[in-house]
Design an enzyme around this catalytic site. Structure first.
Site, mmCIF file in Angstrom:
data_model
loop_
_atom_site.group_PDB
_atom_site.id
_atom_site.type_symbol
_atom_site.label_atom_id
_atom_site.label_comp_id
_atom_site.label_asym_id
_atom_site.label_seq_id
_atom_site.Cartn_x
_atom_site.Cartn_y
_atom_site.Cartn_z
ATOM 1 C CG ASP A 117 -9.150 -8.529 7.199
ATOM 2 O OD1 ASP A 117 -8.387 -7.592 7.492
ATOM 3 O OD2 ASP A 117 -9.882 -8.520 6.185
ATOM 4 C CE LYS A 140 -10.596 -5.405 5.729
ATOM 5 N NZ LYS A 140 -10.438 -6.407 4.655
ATOM 6 C CD GLU A 182 -1.134 -11.682 4.351
ATOM 7 O OE1 GLU A 182 0.065 -11.800 4.618
ATOM 8 O OE2 GLU A 182 -1.685 -10.596 4.138
ATOM 9 C CE LYS A 203 -7.136 -4.643 6.972
ATOM 10 N NZ LYS A 203 -6.594 -4.141 5.694
ATOM 11 C CB VAL A 213 -0.971 -0.002 1.202
ATOM 12 C CG1 VAL A 213 -1.854 1.236 1.178
ATOM 13 C CG2 VAL A 213 -1.837 -1.265 1.185
#
Lengths: 457, 457
Positions: free
Chosen positions: A222, A226, A211, A126, A35
């Site tokens: 995850d 979020k 991953e 997050k 990112v």
């Protein structure tokens, strides 16, 4: 007071403010991974388009990354490269810190150090915000700085802005999102190709969609990070990840996906936040959704968030939920917004969690056994008369009625038959009671499979 | 200068600004039809939720409607009701004028009068803005007021905010939208039920999904107004409705919809704005879209806008495109934004058309014969050998190659056979040339049917 009003007018008339605005926004970029390098590239490649919109440049002044050599290569001249991110956040020539390191420990220290040094913060983290958000947002408020995190949920889809601002006229009823691309890719492939979970997981890892250690994704953690953030933004409640119910996709079989298909449903991992009379529901689990719903047709690594609100009804936001450039798109959008609003009075900013501090309500997160959904139930039974009657009686005893059923006869190779039931909406606690009694029947073999069903109409 | 800087600090420190912000935003509501009464109701029903978010109330001070009796009944005490909207826009106790009257004439005068009186304007009037937008936006700039129009495109979907702010980091490549619910309802029903256009239109009128005079909807004019606005927001070009290509859905047959289905496509009325090397495409027409695309599965009166941008890739925004409360949701979101940003310096506002005035480019709108798309072609031909060879030769002569074909033999009752062709992407001018030569063939009967195809991948 009269003096203040006079100078307020001057600012309205566009002098000082514009002088300040024409200066570039100065950014420290922490972390040059996927990112981070995307953010650098979007700012570089789209610089002229961004300046057409914003009227002034956004300038990366400092990059901090452990791999200073790689960072120097990318950065080129005019950008300082540091190995120590803590040095970067303290610099006087920086307006905003972009935290793209990830994790809970160093990232948290850096974000708090930046805030305490009076810098605005943009982050895609997050996990950090879902766990330590309340502390971080309080620090930001105390220091009059902004914390922006559009990139933390659903990558490049501007769903946080849509909830905070686009739907601000509404009372939001629920948010239901496909917010983990890895899981959605796996479920799409399992359905498309009729493959078992582990095969597709291996494939996803080979493609780079999962991953090496995929636990956070496939176990739903995850997605829970979020949906925790979205629930705060939608209802004005504190960040309370520790109260989220989390169930991943590792136990889903291709048979369940196929039965669901036969019943007119797709299986998706949904993050759901719902406001009810009793409290807020906050949960992540595999969910059957009617195939004809738009969100049921979101395939592969794509994300989508469905928001049901009392004036506008359902709206849906779809796009890439991860990846270098899509996530960077959200990071840079936040930078643009900070550039604009950091020049304005505090009270004209949109609050960090969409609601004014005084408006935040500490609504209870509902225990799962109080949650109401429909259910998909699959069980292996003896292939003889009367078994179905026993099962349906135990369901009826617990106020559970049946909407649809598939029965698969025993084949010559195996002795058990299979029953798949779709219930009407009922209380999860009642279903748990019924299930334990059904599993205790002699005619029922092994544990029963249970998947929640949401109509999302 | 030193004095100015000192007082700027005071404002940053949240004193005067907050004093001002705690005052309600005072609104004049012009027109109490579907959207007007929806706006009134959303502000009333969601008042406490809105105040939780915004920190201060939004107050309707004046309602102007020709039917003052009905208006007084709805308004209750504390709201002034006027029969003359021009009186309302001049009042000193008003900050914002919400224009929900519609049309080009009185609405234009009212909007300009409001702007010249220093009031901000919120409007859902796409026709007015698509035709007179440049004049209105210039007047607003000269008077330092805002014009907000989220409700003018795709009803309650916050797609204008998403394009202006959420995707601000991107260079937008194209926007393709299902932005007329009436047409989408008609096309959905034609496909679902195999009914002809006129039958479904009558049904839509009975349901209230189509107006008594449905011309603006079914001829694509309404969609063209909306895509005109989206093209300006996406590319930073002036509003140029007069240069849009507009083709409605009145000539579509259920046979074409069925053939499209067989080929794996849905037919939708799309508004398309695309930036190419040669110029901007601005067009509304029925379009074949691969059935597997999410936007192809948007059914009934719902709207959806697909935006392809260079960093984030494709994103899609879906929801109710019309209706009292959904449209009001967008009107009130604009009011909330104005309430916030009207207190801030001018330069911190998002520009009305997303780009700074200096950033607007007068890009050429491309003539349709230069536009490149694929095509669906249907023609009635003699059922004898050699005809297909003639047709395909004429296509090849004009650089048009074929991707797929369906041939329907002549039945005993009728003498002609039917050929349906799907071409690869080609230049529209070439297709026009080929079509006129094909239509001139003795073996081809009647005019050829032509529908554009977009892959939207």
């Amino acid at each position: 007071m009269v003096e203040l009003l006079a100078s307020w007018k001057v600012i309205e008339n566009n002098t000082l403010a514009d002088l300040k605005m024409n200066k570039p926004l100065r950014v420290a970029l922490l972390g040059l991974g996927t990112v981070g390098s995307g953010t650098f590239n979007v700012l570089k490649d789209n610089a002229s388009e961004i300046e057409r919109r914003v009227g002034f440049p956004i300038q990366i002044k400092v990059i901090a990354d452990l791999n200073t050599e790689k960072a120097r290569e990318l950065a080129g001249p005019g950008v300082d490269v540091l190995g120590d991110a803590f040095e970067a956040v303290k610099r006087d020539d920086i307006d905003v810190v972009v935290e793209l390191i990830g994790g809970y420990t160093i990232a948290k220290q850096l974000v708090l150090a930046a805030i305490n040094a009076g810098k605005h913060v943009v982050t895609a983290n997050k996990a950090l915000l879902a766990v330590h958000g309340d502390e971080i947002f309080a620090a930001a408020e105390a220091n009059n700085v902004m914390v922006a995190f559009e990139a933390a949920v659903a990558g490049g889809i501007p769903v946080i802005k849509s909830i905070k601002e686009g739907l601000a006229a509404n009372k939001i009823e629920y948010v239901a999102g496909i917010i983990n691309g890895t899981c959605n890719f796996i479920l799409s492939e399992m359905r498309d190709k009729g493959l078992p979970f582990l095969d597709v997981l291996a494939q996803a890892q080979a493609f780079g969609y999962a991953e090496a250690d995929p636990t956070f994704d496939i176990e739903g953690v995850d997605a829970a990070h979020k949906i925790t953030l979205l629930s705060s933004l939608a209802f004005g409640v504190p960040v309370q990840f520790d109260k989220a119910y989390i169930e991943g996709i590792t136990k889903l079989t291709k048979e369940d996906i196929q039965f669901a298909e036969q019943l007119g449903y797709r299986v998706k991992l949904l993050g759901i936040a719902k406001r009810t009379e009793q409290g807020v529901e906050l949960r992540v689990h595999p969910t059957l959704i009617p195939s004809k719903r738009l969100i049921a047709n979101v395939e592969g690594v794509m994300n989508a968030v469905l928001v049901k609100a009392n004036a506008v009804g359902p709206t849906l936001y779809y796009g890439a939920g991860a990846g270098s450039l899509p996530t960077a798109s959200a990071v840079v959008a936040d930078l643009i917004e900070i550039a604009r609003t950091s020049q304005a009075p505090l009270s004209s900013r949109v609050p960090v969690l969409a609601f004014q501090k005084e408006g935040v309500q500490n609504l209870e997160v509902l225990a799962m056994d109080k949650v109401v959904t429909a259910f998909y139930l699959r069980l292996a039974v003896d292939d003889r008369p009367g078994v179905l009657a026993e099962v349906t009686r135990l369901l009826a005893d617990n106020q559970i009625s049946i909407e649809a059923m598939i029965q698969r006869q025993a084949t010559s190779e195996k002795e058990t038959a299979e029953i798949v039931l779709l219930t009407h909406r009922c209380v999860e606690g009642d279903v748990n009671k019924a299930i334990s009694r059904i599993e205790a029947l002699d005619s029922v073999h092994g544990p029963l499979t249970r998947i929640r069903v949401e109509d999302l109409s």
